[in-house]
Write a protein that holds these residues in place. Sequence first.
Motif, PDB file in Angstrom:
ATOM      1  N   ASN A  70      29.551  -4.591 -10.174  1.00 11.53           N
ATOM      2  CA  ASN A  70      30.245  -4.426 -11.449  1.00 11.53           C
ATOM      3  C   ASN A  70      29.917  -3.110 -12.161  1.00 11.53           C
ATOM      4  O   ASN A  70      30.317  -2.907 -13.286  1.00 11.53           O
ATOM      5  N   GLU A  71      29.185  -2.233 -11.505  1.00 10.81           N
ATOM      6  CA  GLU A  71      28.825  -0.974 -12.149  1.00 10.81           C
ATOM      7  C   GLU A  71      29.357   0.203 -11.345  1.00 10.81           C
ATOM      8  O   GLU A  71      29.462   0.140 -10.127  1.00 10.81           O
ATOM      9  N   ASP A  72      29.656   1.259 -12.030  1.00 14.27           N
ATOM     10  CA  ASP A  72      30.121   2.476 -11.377  1.00 14.27           C
ATOM     11  C   ASP A  72      28.923   3.407 -11.200  1.00 14.27           C
ATOM     12  O   ASP A  72      28.847   4.477 -11.800  1.00 14.27           O
ATOM     13  N   GLN A  73      27.992   2.983 -10.373  1.00 13.03           N
ATOM     14  CA  GLN A  73      26.742   3.706 -10.176  1.00 13.03           C
ATOM     15  C   GLN A  73      26.839   4.567  -8.913  1.00 13.03           C
ATOM     16  O   GLN A  73      27.343   4.120  -7.887  1.00 13.03           O
ATOM     17  N   GLY A  94       0.791  -1.221   0.000  1.00 10.53           N
ATOM     18  CA  GLY A  94       0.000   0.000   0.000  1.00 10.53           C
ATOM     19  C   GLY A  94       0.820   1.266   0.000  1.00 10.53           C
ATOM     20  O   GLY A  94       0.555   2.183   0.772  1.00 10.53           O
ATOM     21  N   GLY A  95       1.818   1.326  -0.852  1.00 11.70           N
ATOM     22  CA  GLY A  95       2.670   2.501  -0.808  1.00 11.70           C
ATOM     23  C   GLY A  95       3.216   2.943  -2.136  1.00 11.70           C
ATOM     24  O   GLY A  95       2.743   2.567  -3.204  1.00 11.70           O
ATOM     25  N   ILE A  96       4.237   3.776  -2.005  1.00  9.23           N
ATOM     26  CA  ILE A  96       4.967   4.323  -3.141  1.00  9.23           C
ATOM     27  C   ILE A  96       6.432   4.050  -2.864  1.00  9.23           C
ATOM     28  O   ILE A  96       6.907   4.265  -1.746  1.00  9.23           O
ATOM     29  N   LEU A  97       7.154   3.585  -3.856  1.00 11.47           N
ATOM     30  CA  LEU A  97       8.591   3.365  -3.715  1.00 11.47           C
ATOM     31  C   LEU A  97       9.304   4.314  -4.663  1.00 11.47           C
ATOM     32  O   LEU A  97       8.998   4.360  -5.851  1.00 11.47           O
ATOM     33  N   PHE A  98      10.224   5.094  -4.083  1.00 11.08           N
ATOM     34  CA  PHE A  98      11.042   6.009  -4.865  1.00 11.08           C
ATOM     35  C   PHE A  98      12.496   5.572  -4.763  1.00 11.08           C
ATOM     36  O   PHE A  98      12.912   5.042  -3.733  1.00 11.08           O
ATOM     37  N   GLU A  99      13.253   5.836  -5.800  1.00 11.88           N
ATOM     38  CA  GLU A  99      14.706   5.793  -5.695  1.00 11.88           C
ATOM     39  C   GLU A  99      15.175   7.207  -5.995  1.00 11.88           C
ATOM     40  O   GLU A  99      14.768   7.812  -6.993  1.00 11.88           O
ATOM     41  N   VAL A 100      16.003   7.745  -5.082  1.00 13.25           N
ATOM     42  CA  VAL A 100      16.487   9.114  -5.229  1.00 13.25           C
ATOM     43  C   VAL A 100      17.997   9.146  -5.056  1.00 13.25           C
ATOM     44  O   VAL A 100      18.582   8.280  -4.408  1.00 13.25           O
ATOM     45  N   ASP A 101      18.628  10.165  -5.656  1.00 15.69           N
ATOM     46  CA  ASP A 101      20.082  10.298  -5.500  1.00 15.69           C
ATOM     47  C   ASP A 101      20.392  11.139  -4.265  1.00 15.69           C
ATOM     48  O   ASP A 101      19.487  11.538  -3.521  1.00 15.69           O
ATOM     49  N   ILE A 102      21.660  11.427  -4.048  1.00 11.37           N
ATOM     50  CA  ILE A 102      22.100  12.136  -2.851  1.00 11.37           C
ATOM     51  C   ILE A 102      21.523  13.551  -2.741  1.00 11.37           C
ATOM     52  O   ILE A 102      21.427  14.112  -1.659  1.00 11.37           O
ATOM     53  N   ASP A 103      21.077  14.116  -3.859  1.00 10.71           N
ATOM     54  CA  ASP A 103      20.468  15.447  -3.853  1.00 10.71           C
ATOM     55  C   ASP A 103      18.944  15.395  -3.736  1.00 10.71           C
ATOM     56  O   ASP A 103      18.282  16.440  -3.786  1.00 10.71           O
ATOM     57  N   GLY A 104      18.389  14.190  -3.621  1.00 14.54           N
ATOM     58  CA  GLY A 104      16.937  14.053  -3.562  1.00 14.54           C
ATOM     59  C   GLY A 104      16.279  14.090  -4.929  1.00 14.54           C
ATOM     60  O   GLY A 104      15.080  14.300  -5.042  1.00 14.54           O
TER      61      GLY A 104
END
Length: 184
Positions: free
Chosen positions: A128-131, A40-50
Amino acid sequence: MSNEKGPAPAVIATYFDDAVIPRDVEAFNARVGILVAFVGGILFEVDIDGRYLAVWTGYPQLLYRPVEELRGRTVTELIGPELGDRFTAMLRDVLTTGVTESFDYTLDVPAGRRNFRCEMRPAPRPANEDQAPSVLVLVRDVTEEVQLKAKLLEAERLEKVLLLGGVELGDLGFDRRRDDDAAR
């Protein structure tokens, strides 16, 4: 404001049959979207600046703005500095400490004025990624919970006032034993 829960626990994600492993982004997003809808929600992915990197939800009416308006924008840009700066400071703490954090807030969204609980934890980074580091943010609508707690507090206050005034609940037609038995 924050509710430290300790270091983010390891997540167990095991596929027992290679045939069910999502092979493309669309299949993965569909699975994550269903999981988020279950809680019952929302999932966000955000960077260090929001800055919004991704969003998954089954409840778009709970988003502050339409999904299209989130892409490439920061939380502070969209919801203002009062809540946005608090959010950004917390996500930076999460990235620095690795500790899951949470806080509650109120926001006007298309579904009306709602109460939300936000939980943040560092997103796993592929080896293996430079993310760049990012944070996963699960936001759940807790409006009903907040309203029920307020009603319970009001009922408890009323009970205290009545008892202080010498009024027995039985005098008002309440039989605590009968009511307790009915609740079971």
